[in-house]
Design an enzyme around this catalytic site. Structure first.
Site, PDB file in Angstrom:
ATOM      1  CD  GLU A  82      -3.080  -0.183  -0.041  1.00  0.00           C
ATOM      2  OE1 GLU A  82      -3.155   0.276  -1.205  1.00  0.00           O
ATOM      3  OE2 GLU A  82      -3.627  -1.232   0.310  1.00  0.00           O
ATOM      4  CB  SER A 109     -15.871   1.218  -0.888  1.00  0.00           C
ATOM      5  OG  SER A 109     -15.475   0.929  -2.223  1.00  0.00           O
ATOM      6  N   GLY A 110     -12.820   2.677  -1.219  1.00  0.00           N
ATOM      7  CA  GLY A 110     -11.430   2.282  -1.373  1.00  0.00           C
ATOM      8  C   GLY A 110     -11.260   1.082  -2.280  1.00  0.00           C
ATOM      9  CG  LEU A 111     -13.711  -1.903  -2.451  1.00  0.00           C
ATOM     10  CD1 LEU A 111     -14.973  -2.768  -2.448  1.00  0.00           C
ATOM     11  CD2 LEU A 111     -12.514  -2.723  -2.000  1.00  0.00           C
ATOM     12  CB  SER A 112     -10.241   1.209  -7.518  1.00  0.00           C
ATOM     13  OG  SER A 112      -9.094   1.408  -6.757  1.00  0.00           O
ATOM     14  CB  SER A 121     -12.357   6.849  -9.395  1.00  0.00           C
ATOM     15  OG  SER A 121     -11.207   6.328  -8.748  1.00  0.00           O
ATOM     16  CG  ASP A 128      -6.251   2.264  -7.521  1.00  0.00           C
ATOM     17  OD1 ASP A 128      -5.624   1.356  -6.924  1.00  0.00           O
ATOM     18  OD2 ASP A 128      -6.653   3.301  -6.956  1.00  0.00           O
ATOM     19  CE1 TYR A 152      -3.240   7.755  -2.706  1.00  0.00           C
ATOM     20  CE2 TYR A 152      -2.973   9.591  -4.217  1.00  0.00           C
ATOM     21  CZ  TYR A 152      -2.846   8.248  -3.927  1.00  0.00           C
ATOM     22  OH  TYR A 152      -2.324   7.394  -4.873  1.00  0.00           O
TER      23      TYR A 152
END
Length: 371
Positions: free
Chosen positions: A19, A108-111, A113, A157, A207
């Site tokens: 990460e 959610s942080g699961l991309s 976008s 991502d 970020y």
């Protein structure tokens, strides 16, 4: 959806480990999910892209000659940015109707976008009859995220969203884009994805600040070392030169150097089928994200703590950019229901938020179907 010509989907993703090192040129281990953004597309004979959604009442029209002017849209800015970068790269963008159906939870942080950007470009290329270069699509989608929406992201991502393979984890070198596919064999264990359900935004979060800190650290180290990216720094050189950095920059660098090492160890563990070691590495990764990189926060920490206190869980950590979003946990398959119940109740008591669990599989990235 028979009135549309093509169905084009791209995947959300999780990162098993590695990460905040993709933008430092490190190796990462993402997998593509069966949670996807799907685009139903047809030509409309105009110079416009008409956007609609299955989950929103909104309808948006983009002028193909003015794609640079939609950055302020609440919905449609990712599609506009993706189309613009594809257009600027010399590709033909055809007037079309696009219906978006996204099962990747937003924020959610699961991309979600990346899935939107990649599927949009893949759909435009498919409609124009162009051969698909998945890596090039990923690069243009990353460019859209960075230049159009203002998130200075790495390539992980978008690459995972475009190039994922079913039941495989990618060992992706973010510096060279070399990618090795490894079978994801977890034995008696399964991956459980849990959303802390605290809203977050990478643009509003720190970020980009972390990106700037790593860039400062790299410039300082380049006065002593011939390195092009922080991932090239080994543990010995970190011990030798890291002391010259200020307190915060040293902490950031400590995470990057050790996270790169954890990716190497995780690769060995996967190849050897040693799930226990993989779990230990997940725990160490979260501790470093919390203490050295400082991108977790009260809610993700509470969620990980609730998971780690259970004997059926051998590893848990925050994934994604941080400041909210999801965790992954390695849990004995036969104990998943009990794990979810305990985690939900413990987390609710600690934070007041209701955790959400996602049932998903490891999937291919871009998938195209002629309707």
């Amino acid at each position: 959806m028979k009135e549309y010509e093509y169905k084009v989907s791209a995947a959300g993703r999780i990162n098993l480990i590695g990460e905040h090192i993709d933008y430092c040129g490190g190796k990462v281990m993402p997998v593509a999910l069966s949670l996807k953004n799907t685009v139903y597309i047809r030509p409309n004979g105009t110079n416009k892209i008409n956007l609609s959604w299955t989950t929103l009442p909104d309808k948006v029209t983009l002028d193909i000659d003015k794609l640079e002017s939609y950055k302020g849209l609440k919905y449609g800015n990712y599609q506009a940015g993706a189309a613009l970068m594809w257009q600027r790269a010399g590709h033909k963008v055809i007037g079309c109707d696009m219906l978006h159906d996204c099962t990747v939870p937003f924020g959610s942080g699961l991309s979600s976008s990346a899935a939107i950007e990649v599927s949009t470009i893949a759909a435009l290329a498919t409609l124009a009859g162009e051969p698909l270069d998945k890596v090039d699509i990923a690069l243009k989608a990353q460019q859209a995220e960075r230049e159009y929406t203002g998130v200075n992201c790495g390539i992980m991502d978008q690459y995972a969203s475009a190039c994922g393979k079913k039941d495989s984890v990618m060992l992706l070198d973010c510096n060279t884009l070399e990618c090795e596919y490894l079978p994801l064999l977890l034995g008696d264990y399964s991956l459980v994805i849990t959303n802390c359900n605290k809203p977050h935004s990478l643009i509003e979060s720190k970020y980009n600040e972390r990106r700037e800190e790593t860039e400062r650290a790299l410039k300082m180290l380049q006065q002593h070392l011939d390195i092009k990216c922080l991932a090239e720094l080994n543990l010995a050189d970190f011990k030798k030169y890291g002391a010259e950095l200020t307190g915060i920059l040293r902490k950031r660098l400590e995470h990057i150097v050790n996270e790169c090492e954890r990716v190497c160890l995780a690769t060995q563990a996967l190849k050897a089928g040693n799930v226990q070691i993989l779990g230990e590495l997940l725990n160490k990764s979260h501790a470093s994200l919390r203490d050295n990189y400082e991108v977790t926060g009260r809610e993700p920490d509470a969620l990980v703590e609730a998971a780690q206190t259970q004997s059926c869980c051998i590893g848990s950590r925050l994934i994604g950019g941080g400041f909210g979003g999801c965790t992954i946990s390695l849990v004995k398959t036969k104990c998943i229901d009990e794990f979810k119940e305990f985690t939900f109740n413990s987390y609710l008591k600690a934070t007041g938020y209701r955790a959400e669990f996602y049932d998903t599989e490891i999937s291919d990235g871009i998938i195209i179907t002629k309707l």
